[in-house]
Write a protein that holds these residues in place. Structure first.
Motif, mmCIF file in Angstrom:
data_model
loop_
_atom_site.group_PDB
_atom_site.id
_atom_site.type_symbol
_atom_site.label_atom_id
_atom_site.label_comp_id
_atom_site.label_asym_id
_atom_site.label_seq_id
_atom_site.Cartn_x
_atom_site.Cartn_y
_atom_site.Cartn_z
ATOM 1 N N ARG A 1 0.826 -1.213 0.000
ATOM 2 C CA ARG A 1 0.000 0.000 0.000
ATOM 3 C C ARG A 1 0.859 1.263 0.000
ATOM 4 O O ARG A 1 0.563 2.236 -0.712
ATOM 5 N N LEU A 2 1.920 1.263 0.787
ATOM 6 C CA LEU A 2 2.778 2.443 0.847
ATOM 7 C C LEU A 2 3.583 2.615 -0.438
ATOM 8 O O LEU A 2 3.832 3.745 -0.880
ATOM 9 N N ASN B 1 8.815 10.486 4.697
ATOM 10 C CA ASN B 1 9.661 9.459 5.302
ATOM 11 C C ASN B 1 9.976 8.382 4.273
ATOM 12 O O ASN B 1 9.176 8.123 3.364
ATOM 13 N N ASN B 2 11.133 7.754 4.432
ATOM 14 C CA ASN B 2 11.404 6.492 3.748
ATOM 15 C C ASN B 2 10.804 5.377 4.598
ATOM 16 O O ASN B 2 10.422 5.588 5.755
ATOM 17 N N TYR B 3 10.754 4.157 4.045
ATOM 18 C CA TYR B 3 10.204 3.025 4.793
ATOM 19 C C TYR B 3 11.140 1.828 4.690
ATOM 20 O O TYR B 3 11.543 1.435 3.588
ATOM 21 N N GLU C 1 -5.298 -1.273 7.990
ATOM 22 C CA GLU C 1 -5.856 0.041 7.649
ATOM 23 C C GLU C 1 -5.577 1.058 8.758
ATOM 24 O O GLU C 1 -5.232 2.215 8.486
ATOM 25 N N TYR C 2 -5.703 0.619 10.000
ATOM 26 C CA TYR C 2 -5.469 1.502 11.150
ATOM 27 C C TYR C 2 -4.013 1.970 11.184
ATOM 28 O O TYR C 2 -3.732 3.172 11.348
ATOM 29 N N ILE D 1 0.347 6.052 10.203
ATOM 30 C CA ILE D 1 1.546 6.475 9.467
ATOM 31 C C ILE D 1 1.253 7.738 8.665
ATOM 32 O O ILE D 1 2.052 8.686 8.643
ATOM 33 N N THR D 2 0.095 7.762 8.021
ATOM 34 C CA THR D 2 -0.296 8.919 7.215
ATOM 35 C C THR D 2 -0.434 10.170 8.076
ATOM 36 O O THR D 2 0.039 11.252 7.712
ATOM 37 N N ASP D 3 -1.073 10.011 9.228
ATOM 38 C CA ASP D 3 -1.292 11.149 10.125
ATOM 39 C C ASP D 3 0.026 11.714 10.651
ATOM 40 O O ASP D 3 0.179 12.927 10.818
#
Length: 414
Positions: free
Chosen positions: A161-162, A175-177, A301-302, A307-309
């Motif tokens: 997803r990311l 950010n990187n992941y 999803e949570y 992460i998005t927030d």
């Protein structure tokens, strides 16, 4: 007519090319593969663990992650098994009597200053042995579907997803992941410990770490435990603001029996997600068909929304927390129960009992809430353990449990 047909084909191909890429949900497929008997329980250093690491490497490659191990996606580490349980494992390059484990590491490079680590261990207990709660004489494969194929599957879902989001968005995340599938967790957090001492990225660039361990058995009340909420001032408000589905049980400590601990100990904020223990924990019955895949999707999803927030908050501040594990009393006996660690009421709720143990012999049942042991009132897990620590093998004492609306008093012999 041929020209019209050709025009439709061209338009169809053009439309397909411009259709936004979608992440694939392979959570169930990933668990099914990792928890298959063919992998023989994925014990560190075995062919089953190697096959699992190969599968995860291929999944990373298919998703489009960059390899960030020392040998492609793989970071190997060798160690000698412990002979003294109170000593740390020593990592070694000496090939004599050593076991080799494999971390699997993939990367999304957004050219950002900071990196978020998202991890889950993929090793399990093989045919049992030390750590197994299986008491039959015949050896049996411990597939570890919940522990921890579930965490790996959610990690892979987040990676997909990311990756899709950062390929299709006009601006990349801040950010990187770094995605990590750890080995050696069941032997003492070995893979994450090794990485913390031999990192493949600069650990000073790590913003925070998210860990998932046993996230596949969400119960009907949607309870989700999150540990490490005190390791950064941003976590509590972010968890609350994005929660619409779960009954959260929060724990502030950054120290616990999973791989987030290795990152907390090098001053990195951590969040650890967990849906609780169950009767199949560390037994052959922890199989893929028993998982709550809907719950796993909700957890993915949570975490994605969290992460998005946090994406625009820069590097999070780290805060040390109280090490609750140092306060855990030592005890010589046990009831032979699986505690419900997510129970937030008064007492210690039993999530399962094992056969031929003090609990089963005393007639205790799943769902009973221990409210008194001997002369000590039991109000929570810590008071239960403190009460238990006063007894030795052969002792006999009274025990009171709440069963529904009734209070049952009986005697237990250790």
């Amino acid at each position: 007519m041929k020209k019209i047909a050709l025009l439709f084909i061209v338009l169809f191909v053009f439309a397909c090319k411009n259709e936004p890429k979608q992440a694939e949900n392979k959570i169930k497929d990933d668990v099914t593969f990792l928890a298959d008997d063919k992998l023989e329980g994925r014990q560190t250093g075995t062919p089953g663990e190697k096959a699992a690491s190969g599968y995860i490497s291929e999944r990373f490659k298919d998703i489009g992650l960059l390899p960030k191990g020392t040998e492609g996606f793989i970071q190997s580490f060798s160690f000698k098994p412990k002979t003294d349980p109170h000593k740390e494992v020593e990592f070694t390059t000496n090939a004599d009597s050593t076991i080799t484990g494999r971390n699997v590491i993939g990367f999304i490079d957004n050219n950002a200053e900071n990196t978020i680590v998202i991890g889950a261990h993929y090793d399990h207990l093989g045919f049992g042995g030390e750590g197994s709660l299986y008491r039959e004489k015949d050896k049996a494969i411990h597939n570890g579907a919940d522990d921890n194929a579930s965490g790996v599957a959610v990690m892979l879902n987040l990676a997909d997803r990311l990756k899709v989001r950062n390929e299709t968005a006009e601006t990349k995340d801040n950010n990187n992941y770094l995605f990590m599938a750890f080995s050696g967790e069941e032997m003492g957090l070995l893979g994450s410990n090794y990485f913390s001492k031999n990192p493949t990225i600069d650990t000073k660039s790590i913003n925070y770490m998210i860990n998932m361990d046993m996230v596949g058995r969400m119960k009907a009340d949607s309870t989700l435990a999150v540990y490490g909420v005190g390791t950064s001032p941003m976590f509590k408000q972010t968890l609350k603001a994005n929660n619409e589905k779960f009954k959260l049980v929060e724990n502030e400590s950054g120290v616990g029996p999973s791989d987030h601990t290795s990152f907390y100990l090098i001053d990195i904020p951590v969040l650890h997600f967990f849906t609780g223990q169950h009767e199949d924990y560390h037994k052959p019955g922890d199989d893929s068909e028993k998982l709550n895949y809907g719950g796993m999707n909700l957890i993915s999803e949570y975490i994605f929304t969290i992460i998005t927030d946090l994406n625009d908050n820069g590097k999070l501040a780290f805060r040390k927390t109280k090490n609750e594990s140092e306060e855990v009393p030592r005890f010589k006996v046990g009831l032979g129960v699986v505690p419900d660690y997510l129970f937030d009421g008064k007492g210690m709720r039993i999530d399962g009992t094992r056969e031929d143990t003090p609990a089963s012999n005393a007639g205790l049942q799943k769902g009973d809430i221990v409210i008194k042991l001997g002369d000590a009132d039991v109000t929570d897990m810590m008071s239960y353990m403190k009460a238990l620590s006063t007894f030795e093998k052969g002792d006999e004492t009274s025990i009171s449990v709440k069963r529904g609306e009734d209070i049952i008093e009986t005697t237990v012999k250790f």
